[in-house]
Design an enzyme around this catalytic site. Structure first.
Site, PDB file in Angstrom:
ATOM      1  N   ARG A 220      82.039 -63.024 -98.706  1.00  0.00           N
ATOM      2  CA  ARG A 220      80.666 -63.516 -98.512  1.00  0.00           C
ATOM      3  C   ARG A 220      80.739 -65.018 -98.244  1.00  0.00           C
ATOM      4  O   ARG A 220      81.788 -65.635 -98.472  1.00  0.00           O
ATOM      5  CB  ARG A 220      79.831 -63.253 -99.769  1.00  0.00           C
TER       6      ARG A 220
ATOM      7  N   ARG B 185      69.583 -61.036-104.163  1.00  0.00           N
ATOM      8  CA  ARG B 185      70.868 -61.737-103.971  1.00  0.00           C
ATOM      9  C   ARG B 185      71.115 -61.979-102.480  1.00  0.00           C
ATOM     10  O   ARG B 185      71.745 -62.960-102.098  1.00  0.00           O
ATOM     11  CB  ARG B 185      72.002 -60.918-104.606  1.00  0.00           C
TER      12      ARG B 185
ATOM     13  N   ARG C 170      74.846 -48.974-102.436  1.00  0.00           N
ATOM     14  CA  ARG C 170      75.104 -49.481-103.790  1.00  0.00           C
ATOM     15  C   ARG C 170      74.107 -48.891-104.798  1.00  0.00           C
ATOM     16  O   ARG C 170      74.471 -48.594-105.929  1.00  0.00           O
ATOM     17  CB  ARG C 170      75.070 -51.022-103.798  1.00  0.00           C
TER      18      ARG C 170
HETATM   19  N1  LIG Z   1      69.267 -61.331-116.591  1.00  0.00           N
HETATM   20  C1  LIG Z   1      68.954 -61.552-115.317  1.00  0.00           C
HETATM   21  N2  LIG Z   1      67.670 -61.686-114.943  1.00  0.00           N
HETATM   22  C2  LIG Z   1      67.360 -61.892-113.650  1.00  0.00           C
HETATM   23  N3  LIG Z   1      68.259 -61.996-112.643  1.00  0.00           N
HETATM   24  C3  LIG Z   1      69.544 -61.858-112.965  1.00  0.00           C
HETATM   25  C4  LIG Z   1      69.976 -61.645-114.305  1.00  0.00           C
HETATM   26  N4  LIG Z   1      71.320 -61.549-114.316  1.00  0.00           N
HETATM   27  C5  LIG Z   1      71.725 -61.722-113.036  1.00  0.00           C
HETATM   28  N5  LIG Z   1      70.674 -61.903-112.229  1.00  0.00           N
HETATM   29  C6  LIG Z   1      70.684 -62.060-110.767  1.00  0.00           C
HETATM   30  O1  LIG Z   1      70.968 -60.784-110.203  1.00  0.00           O
HETATM   31  C7  LIG Z   1      71.750 -60.914-109.013  1.00  0.00           C
HETATM   32  C8  LIG Z   1      72.985 -60.061-109.145  1.00  0.00           C
HETATM   33  O2  LIG Z   1      73.838 -60.620-110.134  1.00  0.00           O
HETATM   34  P1  LIG Z   1      75.421 -60.574-109.999  1.00  0.00           P
HETATM   35  O3  LIG Z   1      75.832 -60.957-108.641  1.00  0.00           O
HETATM   36  O4  LIG Z   1      75.942 -61.346-111.139  1.00  0.00           O
HETATM   37  O5  LIG Z   1      75.644 -59.007-110.214  1.00  0.00           O
HETATM   38  P2  LIG Z   1      76.996 -58.194-110.332  1.00  0.00           P
HETATM   39  O6  LIG Z   1      76.791 -57.154-111.364  1.00  0.00           O
HETATM   40  O7  LIG Z   1      78.128 -59.116-110.532  1.00  0.00           O
HETATM   41  O8  LIG Z   1      77.088 -57.526-108.902  1.00  0.00           O
HETATM   42  P3  LIG Z   1      78.360 -56.922-108.118  1.00  0.00           P
HETATM   43  O9  LIG Z   1      78.868 -55.797-108.917  1.00  0.00           O
HETATM   44  O10 LIG Z   1      77.819 -56.493-106.822  1.00  0.00           O
HETATM   45  O11 LIG Z   1      79.375 -58.001-108.001  1.00  0.00           O
HETATM   46  C9  LIG Z   1      72.059 -62.384-108.844  1.00  0.00           C
HETATM   47  O12 LIG Z   1      71.188 -62.946-107.875  1.00  0.00           O
HETATM   48  C10 LIG Z   1      71.779 -62.978-110.237  1.00  0.00           C
HETATM   49  O13 LIG Z   1      71.343 -64.320-110.161  1.00  0.00           O
HETATM   50  N1  LIG Z   2      87.898 -50.824-109.719  1.00  0.00           N
HETATM   51  C1  LIG Z   2      87.670 -52.099-109.390  1.00  0.00           C
HETATM   52  N2  LIG Z   2      86.416 -52.528-109.144  1.00  0.00           N
HETATM   53  C2  LIG Z   2      86.238 -53.826-108.845  1.00  0.00           C
HETATM   54  C3  LIG Z   2      87.292 -54.729-108.805  1.00  0.00           C
HETATM   55  N3  LIG Z   2      86.799 -55.947-108.478  1.00  0.00           N
HETATM   56  C4  LIG Z   2      85.478 -55.799-108.347  1.00  0.00           C
HETATM   57  N4  LIG Z   2      85.139 -54.520-108.573  1.00  0.00           N
HETATM   58  C5  LIG Z   2      83.787 -53.907-108.550  1.00  0.00           C
HETATM   59  O1  LIG Z   2      83.387 -53.702-107.230  1.00  0.00           O
HETATM   60  C6  LIG Z   2      81.980 -53.710-107.193  1.00  0.00           C
HETATM   61  C7  LIG Z   2      81.499 -54.457-106.007  1.00  0.00           C
HETATM   62  O2  LIG Z   2      81.825 -55.801-106.078  1.00  0.00           O
HETATM   63  P1  LIG Z   2      81.296 -56.851-104.986  1.00  0.00           P
HETATM   64  O3  LIG Z   2      81.979 -58.136-105.301  1.00  0.00           O
HETATM   65  O4  LIG Z   2      81.630 -56.313-103.637  1.00  0.00           O
HETATM   66  O5  LIG Z   2      79.801 -56.920-105.175  1.00  0.00           O
HETATM   67  C8  LIG Z   2      81.510 -54.293-108.520  1.00  0.00           C
HETATM   68  O6  LIG Z   2      81.019 -53.229-109.319  1.00  0.00           O
HETATM   69  C9  LIG Z   2      82.755 -54.814-109.140  1.00  0.00           C
HETATM   70  O7  LIG Z   2      82.738 -54.713-110.552  1.00  0.00           O
HETATM   71  C10 LIG Z   2      88.598 -54.254-109.086  1.00  0.00           C
HETATM   72  O8  LIG Z   2      89.613 -54.977-109.083  1.00  0.00           O
HETATM   73  N5  LIG Z   2      88.739 -52.942-109.376  1.00  0.00           N
END
Ligand SMILES: Nc1ncnc2c1ncn2[C@@H]1O[C@H](COP(=O)(O)OP(=O)(O)OP(=O)(O)O)[C@@H](O)[C@H]1O
Ligand SMILES: Nc1nc2c(ncn2[C@@H]2O[C@H](COP(=O)(O)O)[C@@H](O)[C@H]2O)c(=O)[nH]1
Length: 394
Positions: free
Chosen positions: A170, A263, A274
């Site tokens: 990204r 996001r 997703r």
């Molecule tokens: N408690 C919350 N309340 C409102 N918004 C939130 C909260 N926690 C996270 N966010 C927002 O939700 C969006 C998604 O969060 P984040 O990218 O951390 O999710 P993720 O679970 O890591 O996703 P992925 O698995 O795709 O990597 C972001 O824009 C973040 O700022």
């Molecule tokens: N099994 C694994 N899942 C992973 C790993 N690193 C990230 N993730 C999961 O992929 C999704 C999507 O992530 P995104 O960055 O494309 O939004 C998210 O649920 C991550 O937790 C890994 O090494 N192994």
């Protein structure tokens, strides 16, 4: 009088009597494991070949795990029927103890998958250290946000396991920080070669945690955090990495959708995919025995406080205090013997250092390949110098 040499050894006497300077051989079950520069006397790598006494054949195994760096001299002794302890001499304290797994659960599984003879390296570490933390949950729930917040607050306590992925970066993502962005064919090859602790196809791309990524965090002295999907969590649960598993839930499905869209990193098609996967993941999150804790990420501050509470309450959070081994250095000139889960390492006097006997307790081994073998306790035995110098090493 010693016992008569087994027939298979006599038949292959030339091979075994020609072991080179940095080669050792150990019998485990019906196999003899030769460790050390096999082909070339100048080769200091700890390569492996195996003599199978039932078929009387030499085998070159598939070697998994992060391999020890080459060393001039080593010794080796079987710890039990599934692994051999390999001691590298004249190397840093945290690099001298290694295990060659020859019949552990991981090795047995890999033999089945790969259909070849397999051995696996696992570095030995003292104490148990804090358990790694696996954070899982549907895309958009806020895992990354929670992890960043925690790491910002405790930069010297937690370290992030940087995953590999075949998805495109990204806009603000940095290679080596957020992910290692990689070609699918390269990643598939590395998975086949056993470089990954777990890997899964997630939302149409390949994601995986390399053994090296987890070990890099551990080496930096920090507690490792993995952000992985539910399939990955399941794989880690069945691996030898003993971790704490935390599942993050959204307050509602509508809120999850809102966050994912807000996001703004995915196309509409990807968001739909997703969200479809999220329903299944939310169900799997409830699977019995998979997650130790479930947190609802409604209010970010509150959820982060809950997370901190879990991590500080975790009874394994503090490294086990074993006697310090800062000055441990296994000298080139050393002898090793094993008895009742205790290994004695007698290091001869060298470069102004007095002779030392170390006792290595291997009775509480934890973990193992893929990853570290923990729970070792190595300490010098205090014997009067005249007794130590009186023990003849010749
Ligand atoms: N408690 C919350 N309340 C409102 N918004 C939130 C909260 N926690 C996270 N966010 C927002 O939700 C969006 C998604 O969060 P984040 O990218 O951390 O999710 P993720 O679970 O890591 O996703 P992925 O698995 O795709 O990597 C972001 O824009 C973040 O700022
Ligand atoms: N099994 C694994 N899942 C992973 C790993 N690193 C990230 N993730 C999961 O992929 C999704 C999507 O992530 P995104 O960055 O494309 O939004 C998210 O649920 C991550 O937790 C890994 O090494 N192994």
């Amino acid at each position: 009088m010693g016992e008569e040499a087994p027939e298979y050894l006599l038949d292959n006497f030339d091979e075994f009597s020609l072991l080179k300077g940095n080669q050792t051989s150990n019998i485990v079950g019906k196999k003899i494991y030769v460790v050390g520069g096999c082909e070339d006397g100048e080769d200091n790598s700890l390569s492996i070949k195996i003599f199978d006494s039932s078929t009387r054949e030499w085998l070159i195994p598939t070697v998994l795990g992060v391999k020890p760096t080459p060393c001039k001299l080593h010794s080796a002794v079987p710890v039990n029927e599934d692994r051999i302890l390999v001691l590298k001499s004249n190397t840093a304290t945290d690099d001298c103890l290694w295990f060659l797994e020859v019949d552990t659960r991981f090795v047995k599984e890999q033999k089945k998958i790969l259909g070849t003879e397999v051995v696996a390296w696992s570095k030995g570490v003292q104490g148990t250290g804090p358990k790694p933390v696996v954070i899982s949950g549907p895309s958009g729930v806020g895992k990354g946000t929670l992890i960043s917040k925690l790491m910002k607050e405790f930069p010297s306590t937690f370290g992030f396991s940087v995953s590999h992925t075949t998805r495109a970066p990204r806009e603000k993502e940095v290679h080596g920080v957020h992910y290692y962005f990689t070609e699918r064919s390269k990643m598939e090859n590395d998975i086949r070669e056993g470089k990954f602790l777990e890997s899964a196809s997630v939302h149409g791309n390949l994601y995986g945690t390399s053994i090296e990524a987890v070990e890099a965090v551990t080496d930096s002295g920090k507690r490792c955090i993995l952000d992985i999907d539910v399939q990955g969590a399941r794989s880690v649960r069945t691996s030898s990495l003993e971790a704490i598993f935390i599942f993050i839930c959204p307050p509602s499905f509508e809120e999850l959708e809102k966050r994912l869209r807000a996001r703004g990193t995915e196309t509409e098609e990807q968001v739909q995919k997703r969200l479809r996967n999220a329903r299944a993941e939310l169900d799997q999150g409830k699977s019995a025995g998979l997650f130790d804790h479930v947190l609802v990420n409604d209010d970010l501050e509150r959820c982060c406080e809950e997370l901190k509470k879990i991590l500080s309450l975790d009874s394994d959070a503090d490294p086990v205090a074993y006697p310090t081994t800062e000055d441990t250095r296994i000298t080139d000139f050393h002898a090793v013997s094993a008895r009742d889960k205790k290994i004695l390492i007698h290091c001869g006097a060298e470069q102004g250092m007095p002779p030392t006997i170390y006792e290595l307790d291997v009775s509480s081994l934890k973990g193992g390949a893929p990853g570290r073998t923990r729970g070792l306790n190595m300490h010098p035995i205090n014997l009067p110098t005249d007794v130590l110098t009186g023990i003849n090493m010749d």
